[in-house]
Motif scaffolding. Structure first.
Motif, PDB file in Angstrom:
ATOM      1  N   ALA A  40       0.834  -1.207   0.000  1.00 24.93           N
ATOM      2  CA  ALA A  40       0.000   0.000   0.000  1.00 24.93           C
ATOM      3  C   ALA A  40       0.869   1.258   0.000  1.00 24.93           C
ATOM      4  CB  ALA A  40      -0.937   0.000   1.206  1.00 24.93           C
ATOM      5  N   ASP A  41       1.930   1.262   0.796  1.00 19.82           N
ATOM      6  CA  ASP A  41       2.824   2.420   0.843  1.00 19.82           C
ATOM      7  C   ASP A  41       3.530   2.622  -0.495  1.00 19.82           C
ATOM      8  OD1 ASP A  41       2.106   2.759   3.491  1.00 19.82           O
ATOM      9  OD2 ASP A  41       3.972   1.914   4.296  1.00 19.82           O
ATOM     10  N   ALA A  42       4.066   1.546  -1.050  1.00 23.35           N
ATOM     11  CA  ALA A  42       4.772   1.644  -2.331  1.00 23.35           C
ATOM     12  C   ALA A  42       3.815   2.065  -3.440  1.00 23.35           C
ATOM     13  CB  ALA A  42       5.432   0.307  -2.679  1.00 23.35           C
ATOM     14  N   TYR A  43       2.626   1.484  -3.446  1.00 21.12           N
ATOM     15  CA  TYR A  43       1.648   1.798  -4.491  1.00 21.12           C
ATOM     16  C   TYR A  43       1.263   3.279  -4.434  1.00 21.12           C
ATOM     17  CZ  TYR A  43      -1.912   0.549  -7.905  1.00 21.12           C
ATOM     18  OH  TYR A  43      -2.646   0.434  -9.053  1.00 21.12           O
ATOM     19  N   GLY A  44       1.141   3.794  -3.217  1.00 19.56           N
ATOM     20  CA  GLY A  44       0.743   5.191  -3.050  1.00 19.56           C
ATOM     21  C   GLY A  44       1.809   6.184  -3.464  1.00 19.56           C
ATOM     22  N   GLY A  45       3.074   5.787  -3.410  1.00 23.41           N
ATOM     23  CA  GLY A  45       4.141   6.721  -3.723  1.00 23.41           C
ATOM     24  C   GLY A  45       4.892   6.441  -5.006  1.00 23.41           C
ATOM     25  N   ILE A  46       4.489   5.415  -5.730  1.00 23.90           N
ATOM     26  CA  ILE A  46       5.262   4.998  -6.895  1.00 23.90           C
ATOM     27  C   ILE A  46       5.195   6.012  -8.035  1.00 23.90           C
ATOM     28  CG2 ILE A  46       3.627   3.626  -8.256  1.00 23.90           C
ATOM     29  CD1 ILE A  46       7.079   2.416  -7.146  1.00 23.90           C
ATOM     30  N   ASP A  47       4.105   6.734  -8.146  1.00 21.29           N
ATOM     31  CA  ASP A  47       4.019   7.729  -9.224  1.00 21.29           C
ATOM     32  C   ASP A  47       5.066   8.815  -9.072  1.00 21.29           C
ATOM     33  OD1 ASP A  47       2.091   6.602 -10.813  1.00 21.29           O
ATOM     34  OD2 ASP A  47       0.428   7.654  -9.851  1.00 21.29           O
ATOM     35  N   ARG A  48       5.358   9.190  -7.847  1.00 16.64           N
ATOM     36  CA  ARG A  48       6.392  10.200  -7.618  1.00 16.64           C
ATOM     37  C   ARG A  48       7.747   9.685  -8.107  1.00 16.64           C
ATOM     38  NH1 ARG A  48       7.118  11.563  -1.795  1.00 16.64           N
ATOM     39  NH2 ARG A  48       9.244  10.922  -1.944  1.00 16.64           N
ATOM     40  N   LEU A  49       8.035   8.428  -7.859  1.00 17.36           N
ATOM     41  CA  LEU A  49       9.273   7.828  -8.341  1.00 17.36           C
ATOM     42  C   LEU A  49       9.274   7.737  -9.868  1.00 17.36           C
ATOM     43  CD1 LEU A  49      11.973   6.390  -7.858  1.00 17.36           C
ATOM     44  CD2 LEU A  49      10.680   4.261  -7.572  1.00 17.36           C
ATOM     45  N   ARG A  50       8.151   7.304 -10.436  1.00 12.17           N
ATOM     46  CA  ARG A  50       8.061   7.160 -11.889  1.00 12.17           C
ATOM     47  C   ARG A  50       8.262   8.497 -12.610  1.00 12.17           C
ATOM     48  NH1 ARG A  50       4.104   5.313 -14.738  1.00 12.17           N
ATOM     49  NH2 ARG A  50       5.122   3.595 -15.780  1.00 12.17           N
ATOM     50  N   ARG A  51       7.897   9.603 -11.962  1.00 13.65           N
ATOM     51  CA  ARG A  51       7.992  10.928 -12.591  1.00 13.65           C
ATOM     52  C   ARG A  51       9.224  11.706 -12.162  1.00 13.65           C
ATOM     53  NH1 ARG A  51       2.502  11.314 -10.687  1.00 13.65           N
ATOM     54  NH2 ARG A  51       3.323  12.790  -9.184  1.00 13.65           N
ATOM     55  N   ALA A  52      10.141  11.079 -11.449  1.00 13.22           N
ATOM     56  CA  ALA A  52      11.286  11.792 -10.880  1.00 13.22           C
ATOM     57  C   ALA A  52      12.148  12.495 -11.930  1.00 13.22           C
ATOM     58  CB  ALA A  52      12.146  10.833 -10.063  1.00 13.22           C
ATOM     59  N   LEU A  53      12.263  11.939 -13.100  1.00 10.94           N
ATOM     60  CA  LEU A  53      13.107  12.557 -14.136  1.00 10.94           C
ATOM     61  C   LEU A  53      12.325  13.440 -15.103  1.00 10.94           C
ATOM     62  CD1 LEU A  53      15.587   9.653 -14.944  1.00 10.94           C
ATOM     63  CD2 LEU A  53      15.956  11.677 -13.523  1.00 10.94           C
ATOM     64  N   ASP A  54      11.030  13.518 -14.946  1.00 10.95           N
ATOM     65  CA  ASP A  54      10.214  14.351 -15.844  1.00 10.95           C
ATOM     66  C   ASP A  54      10.636  15.818 -15.847  1.00 10.95           C
ATOM     67  OD1 ASP A  54       8.895  12.021 -16.430  1.00 10.95           O
ATOM     68  OD2 ASP A  54       6.962  12.648 -15.597  1.00 10.95           O
ATOM     69  N   PRO A  55      10.906  16.439 -14.689  1.00 17.51           N
ATOM     70  CA  PRO A  55      11.330  17.843 -14.736  1.00 17.51           C
ATOM     71  C   PRO A  55      12.621  18.056 -15.527  1.00 17.51           C
ATOM     72  CG  PRO A  55      10.648  17.266 -12.521  1.00 17.51           C
ATOM     73  CD  PRO A  55      10.701  15.989 -13.309  1.00 17.51           C
ATOM     74  N   GLY A  75      20.323  14.092 -23.965  1.00 15.12           N
ATOM     75  CA  GLY A  75      18.864  14.003 -23.891  1.00 15.12           C
ATOM     76  C   GLY A  75      18.366  12.598 -24.162  1.00 15.12           C
ATOM     77  N   ALA A  76      18.988  11.918 -25.132  1.00 15.65           N
ATOM     78  CA  ALA A  76      18.602  10.535 -25.425  1.00 15.65           C
ATOM     79  C   ALA A  76      18.909   9.627 -24.230  1.00 15.65           C
ATOM     80  CB  ALA A  76      19.319  10.042 -26.674  1.00 15.65           C
ATOM     81  N   GLN A  77      20.058   9.850 -23.596  1.00 16.36           N
ATOM     82  CA  GLN A  77      20.403   9.064 -22.409  1.00 16.36           C
ATOM     83  C   GLN A  77      19.424   9.337 -21.269  1.00 16.36           C
ATOM     84  OE1 GLN A  77      24.445  10.023 -21.469  1.00 16.36           O
ATOM     85  NE2 GLN A  77      25.283   8.862 -23.197  1.00 16.36           N
ATOM     86  N   LEU A  78      19.053  10.588 -21.125  1.00 18.41           N
ATOM     87  CA  LEU A  78      18.095  10.958 -20.079  1.00 18.41           C
ATOM     88  C   LEU A  78      16.748  10.276 -20.320  1.00 18.41           C
ATOM     89  CD1 LEU A  78      17.463  12.642 -17.562  1.00 18.41           C
ATOM     90  CD2 LEU A  78      16.888  14.547 -19.085  1.00 18.41           C
ATOM     91  N   GLU A  79      16.291  10.268 -21.554  1.00 21.51           N
ATOM     92  CA  GLU A  79      15.025   9.587 -21.891  1.00 21.51           C
ATOM     93  C   GLU A  79      15.125   8.092 -21.605  1.00 21.51           C
ATOM     94  OE1 GLU A  79      12.023  10.373 -22.671  1.00 21.51           O
ATOM     95  OE2 GLU A  79      12.189  12.477 -23.182  1.00 21.51           O
ATOM     96  N   GLU A  80      16.263   7.496 -21.936  1.00 18.54           N
ATOM     97  CA  GLU A  80      16.455   6.070 -21.683  1.00 18.54           C
ATOM     98  C   GLU A  80      16.437   5.785 -20.180  1.00 18.54           C
ATOM     99  OE1 GLU A  80      19.916   2.724 -22.261  1.00 18.54           O
ATOM    100  OE2 GLU A  80      19.783   4.321 -23.749  1.00 18.54           O
TER     101      GLU A  80
END
Length: 110
Positions: A40-55, A75-80
């Motif tokens: 439950a804890d991981a599921y609730g916070g996983i989106d923050r981890l998934r979006r960590a490199l978006d900025p 940029g290609a490395q960052l996307e990867e």
């Protein structure tokens, strides 16, 4: 890889009246409770981890401050790396989900 089902799709740990209603030979499994809470804890916070490199991706793509072949390569490395991070985040959830799904809610009373 899809995100696994939410924690509410699994049976909750046995507590309170449900735990009291168990027969004399069994008791709630504390490992199930811990795994359920971890999921439950991981599921609730996983989106923050998934979006960590978006900025960083947004900043790199939204400015003309750094142009040229080095910028494109970086940029290609960052996307990867962003893709790898998202896959790893999903794998974390799947690993906890698999372990939780394989864990019994009750154990024999000792």
């Amino acid at each position: 890889m899809a995100v696994p089902p939410p924690p509410g799709s699994l049976p909750p740990p046995l507590t309170g009246a449900a735990a009291a209603a168990l027969g004399p030979a069994e008791q709630p499994n504390p490992a199930y409770q811990q795994l359920y809470q971890a999921y439950a804890d991981a599921y609730g916070g996983i989106d923050r981890l998934r979006r960590a490199l978006d900025p960083a991706v947004k900043t790199l793509g939204g400015t003309d401050a750094w142009l040229g072949p080095e910028a494109r390569a970086w940029g290609a490395q960052l996307e990867e790396q962003r893709g790898d991070l998202r896959k790893a985040a999903d794998q974390i959830l799947w690993d906890i989900y698999a372990r939780l799904s394989a864990t019994q809610r009750t154990v024999p009373r000792v």
